[in-house]
Design a protein around this motif. Structure first.
Motif, PDB file in Angstrom:
ATOM      1  N   SER A 168       0.828  -1.203   0.000  1.00  0.00           N
ATOM      2  CA  SER A 168       0.000   0.000   0.000  1.00  0.00           C
ATOM      3  C   SER A 168       0.868   1.260   0.000  1.00  0.00           C
ATOM      4  O   SER A 168       0.602   2.205  -0.769  1.00  0.00           O
ATOM      5  CB  SER A 168      -0.909  -0.013   1.226  1.00  0.00           C
ATOM      6  N   ARG A 169       1.903   1.285   0.828  1.00  0.00           N
ATOM      7  CA  ARG A 169       2.813   2.443   0.863  1.00  0.00           C
ATOM      8  C   ARG A 169       3.514   2.619  -0.484  1.00  0.00           C
ATOM      9  O   ARG A 169       3.679   3.740  -0.960  1.00  0.00           O
ATOM     10  CB  ARG A 169       3.851   2.279   1.969  1.00  0.00           C
ATOM     11  N   SER A 170       3.912   1.515  -1.092  1.00  0.00           N
ATOM     12  CA  SER A 170       4.593   1.594  -2.396  1.00  0.00           C
ATOM     13  C   SER A 170       3.674   2.177  -3.462  1.00  0.00           C
ATOM     14  O   SER A 170       4.102   2.997  -4.282  1.00  0.00           O
ATOM     15  CB  SER A 170       5.070   0.209  -2.835  1.00  0.00           C
ATOM     16  N   LEU A 171       2.418   1.724  -3.470  1.00  0.00           N
ATOM     17  CA  LEU A 171       1.474   2.249  -4.456  1.00  0.00           C
ATOM     18  C   LEU A 171       1.206   3.733  -4.231  1.00  0.00           C
ATOM     19  O   LEU A 171       1.155   4.524  -5.187  1.00  0.00           O
ATOM     20  CB  LEU A 171       0.161   1.477  -4.405  1.00  0.00           C
ATOM     21  N   LYS A 172       1.017   4.113  -2.968  1.00  0.00           N
ATOM     22  CA  LYS A 172       0.771   5.532  -2.665  1.00  0.00           C
ATOM     23  C   LYS A 172       1.954   6.387  -3.100  1.00  0.00           C
ATOM     24  O   LYS A 172       1.780   7.467  -3.654  1.00  0.00           O
ATOM     25  CB  LYS A 172       0.506   5.718  -1.173  1.00  0.00           C
ATOM     26  N   LYS A 173       3.155   5.897  -2.863  1.00  0.00           N
ATOM     27  CA  LYS A 173       4.354   6.637  -3.245  1.00  0.00           C
ATOM     28  C   LYS A 173       4.475   6.728  -4.769  1.00  0.00           C
ATOM     29  O   LYS A 173       4.809   7.776  -5.318  1.00  0.00           O
ATOM     30  CB  LYS A 173       5.587   5.971  -2.658  1.00  0.00           C
ATOM     31  N   ALA A 174       4.182   5.632  -5.446  1.00  0.00           N
ATOM     32  CA  ALA A 174       4.326   5.601  -6.904  1.00  0.00           C
ATOM     33  C   ALA A 174       3.348   6.549  -7.595  1.00  0.00           C
ATOM     34  O   ALA A 174       3.674   7.150  -8.619  1.00  0.00           O
ATOM     35  CB  ALA A 174       4.128   4.178  -7.413  1.00  0.00           C
ATOM     36  N   PHE A 175       2.148   6.670  -7.048  1.00  0.00           N
ATOM     37  CA  PHE A 175       1.127   7.486  -7.691  1.00  0.00           C
ATOM     38  C   PHE A 175       0.847   8.784  -6.932  1.00  0.00           C
ATOM     39  O   PHE A 175      -0.180   9.429  -7.140  1.00  0.00           O
ATOM     40  CB  PHE A 175      -0.171   6.687  -7.846  1.00  0.00           C
ATOM     41  N   SER A 176       1.762   9.216  -6.080  1.00  0.00           N
ATOM     42  CA  SER A 176       1.517  10.403  -5.252  1.00  0.00           C
ATOM     43  C   SER A 176       1.371  11.677  -6.068  1.00  0.00           C
ATOM     44  O   SER A 176       0.655  12.576  -5.662  1.00  0.00           O
ATOM     45  CB  SER A 176       2.634  10.560  -4.222  1.00  0.00           C
ATOM     46  N   GLY A 177       1.999  11.770  -7.206  1.00  0.00           N
ATOM     47  CA  GLY A 177       1.920  12.993  -8.012  1.00  0.00           C
ATOM     48  C   GLY A 177       0.848  12.962  -9.069  1.00  0.00           C
ATOM     49  O   GLY A 177       0.650  13.934  -9.798  1.00  0.00           O
ATOM     50  N   SER A 178       0.097  11.880  -9.180  1.00  0.00           N
ATOM     51  CA  SER A 178      -0.911  11.746 -10.220  1.00  0.00           C
ATOM     52  C   SER A 178      -2.212  12.425  -9.840  1.00  0.00           C
ATOM     53  O   SER A 178      -2.700  12.301  -8.737  1.00  0.00           O
ATOM     54  CB  SER A 178      -1.164  10.264 -10.499  1.00  0.00           C
ATOM     55  N   LYS A 179      -2.787  13.164 -10.823  1.00  0.00           N
ATOM     56  CA  LYS A 179      -4.087  13.796 -10.611  1.00  0.00           C
ATOM     57  C   LYS A 179      -5.225  12.801 -10.847  1.00  0.00           C
ATOM     58  O   LYS A 179      -6.324  12.992 -10.365  1.00  0.00           O
ATOM     59  CB  LYS A 179      -4.280  14.969 -11.579  1.00  0.00           C
ATOM     60  N   TYR A 180      -4.956  11.748 -11.597  1.00  0.00           N
ATOM     61  CA  TYR A 180      -6.015  10.875 -12.058  1.00  0.00           C
ATOM     62  C   TYR A 180      -6.163   9.587 -11.218  1.00  0.00           C
ATOM     63  O   TYR A 180      -7.178   8.939 -11.277  1.00  0.00           O
ATOM     64  CB  TYR A 180      -5.772  10.482 -13.514  1.00  0.00           C
ATOM     65  N   ILE A 181      -5.151   9.264 -10.475  1.00  0.00           N
ATOM     66  CA  ILE A 181      -5.197   8.023  -9.687  1.00  0.00           C
ATOM     67  C   ILE A 181      -5.039   8.376  -8.211  1.00  0.00           C
ATOM     68  O   ILE A 181      -4.088   9.036  -7.828  1.00  0.00           O
ATOM     69  CB  ILE A 181      -4.079   7.050 -10.101  1.00  0.00           C
TER      70      ILE A 181
END
Length: 93
Positions: free
Chosen positions: A77-90
């Protein structure tokens, strides 16, 4: 992830008296290790003692599995949040 936190020491108990102290000696064959309970003097092979403590060992194994599963989910969960932290769409909750 720190894998050392999943290491466990399981105390083997004498099924006769519940003692955890054993003396060790080589058996007839080199691969057979004999263990004698310090309290009741019952003699086991190492394999017999492990088999007699199977329920205790399985309980510790279940605890480790549960902790490991929870930690893997949290890490993912932390990895996914970090990977998509800058995305407006996800967004990940």
């Amino acid at each position: 992830m720190n894998m050392d936190k999943y290491n466990r020491e399981v105390s083997l108990l004498c099924p006769t008296c519940g003692c955890t102290d054993f003396s060790y000696r080589e058996g007839v064959e080199e691969s057979i290790e004999m263990m004698m309970c310090a309290s009741c003097n019952r003699i086991f092979t190492k394999d017999e003692l492990i088999r007699e403590n199977g329920e205790n060992i399985d309980e510790h194994l279940s605890e480790i599995k549960k902790e490991l599963t929870e930690d893997i989910v949290d890490e993912f969960s932390r990895s996914l949040k970090k990977a998509f932290s800058g995305s407006k769409y996800i967004r990940i909750k």
